[in-house]
Scaffold this motif. Structure first.
Motif, PDB file in Angstrom:
ATOM      1  N   CYS A  58       0.835  -1.207   0.000  1.00 24.80           N
ATOM      2  CA  CYS A  58       0.000   0.000   0.000  1.00 24.80           C
ATOM      3  C   CYS A  58       0.876   1.265   0.000  1.00 24.80           C
TER       4      CYS A  58
ATOM      5  N   GLU B 104       1.161  -1.616   3.964  1.00 27.13           N
ATOM      6  CA  GLU B 104       0.676  -2.995   4.129  1.00 27.13           C
ATOM      7  C   GLU B 104       0.914  -3.783   2.837  1.00 27.13           C
TER       8      GLU B 104
ATOM      9  N   MET C 100       0.637  -6.349  -0.253  1.00 28.37           N
ATOM     10  CA  MET C 100      -0.437  -7.009  -0.993  1.00 28.37           C
ATOM     11  C   MET C 100      -0.184  -8.512  -0.908  1.00 28.37           C
TER      12      MET C 100
ATOM     13  N   CYS D 130      -4.369  -0.357   0.266  1.00 33.15           N
ATOM     14  CA  CYS D 130      -5.050  -1.449   0.974  1.00 33.15           C
ATOM     15  C   CYS D 130      -6.525  -1.089   1.155  1.00 33.15           C
TER      16      CYS D 130
END
Ligand SMILES: [Zn+2]
Length: 247
Positions: free
Chosen positions: A155, A160, A162, A180
């Protein structure tokens, strides 16, 4: 000065006086160059010649002391014949060549762009692959060559990663990459991508150039990519491109 041997594709043509033409040729080492072709229209009409739009040839050019190029001799390597007999194929190839024209310059070598261009023209001309898919793959790869590499592994906002088990992905045009589930809620400009479309995007960004067009995806995913690339490309290249469709 003197004679220069180079390969190149004609990406634009203009008529000059009488039987002469001015061609714009994309070459690997000299970039995009204007070339004067004396007597171009007199060359044998039975065969497609080096002066035709989208012909790929080996040229021997004369460079004058004031840096103007003219053709000394030319030998056709590939004319992509099917582009000339099918309006849809020609239409896609034309739009692609406009993009190529806009992103290349004289004296800036463009071997990667030329290679992508030839590869794409070949697939459009010689296969029955979905033209929208070819066009999207071309655009993804062109943007990558030009240095526009979106962040697709995590992200762009919170980092974050993937993961394989995500079903949907959200591409932020404004922030150049994926977001995200949580972060995308605050971004009105995200484009939703299915896992298939997202995987195709990653593949086209990272695969070996020889394998670039070696995949198929369902029409729905092709449409998703088309929507994404239309917006992403116009934003990055600062211009709208539109393929005229005949069928
Ligand atoms: Zn996030």
């Amino acid at each position: 000065m003197g004679l220069i041997k180079t390969k190149g594709v004609v990406i634009a043509t203009a008529n000059s006086q009488d039987n002469d033409k001015v061609l714009t040729i994309l070459t690997p080492d000299l970039g995009k160059i204007p070339v004067f072709y004396k007597g171009a229209k007199k060359t044998k009409s039975s065969a497609l010649s080096s002066s035709e739009f989208l012909s790929f040839s080996e040229f021997v050019l004369y460079k004058s002391p004031n840096d103007n190029y003219s053709i000394n001799s030319a030998e056709v390597i590939e004319v992509f014949y099917n582009l000339r007999t099918d309006l849809d194929r020609l239409s896609y190839a034309t739009e692609i060549s406009k993009m190529i024209y806009d992103v290349t310059e004289e004296n800036i070598p463009a071997p990667d762009i030329l290679s992508l261009f030839l590869n794409t023209l070949f697939v459009i001309s010689e296969t029955d692959k979905n033209l929208d898919l070819i066009y999207s793959i071309f655009q993804i790869r062109l943007l990558a060559i030009l240095g526009f590499l979106p962040q697709v592994s995590s992200c762009v906002n919170c980092g974050e990663p993937m993961t394989e088990n995500m079903k949907e992905f959200y591409f932020s045009i404004k922030e150049d990459g994926v977001k995200c589930e949580n972060c995308q809620k605050l971004d009105k400009g995200v484009i939703r991508l299915s896992k298939t479309a997202f995987s195709a995007l990653i593949y086209a960004l990272s695969c070996d150039s020889k394998r670039l067009f070696a995949f198929e995806i369902p029409d729905e995913a092709i449409n998703e990519l088309s929507v994404l690339l239309k917006i992403y490309c116009s934003q990055k290249l600062d211009k709208e491109y539109k393929v005229i469709k005949y069928s």
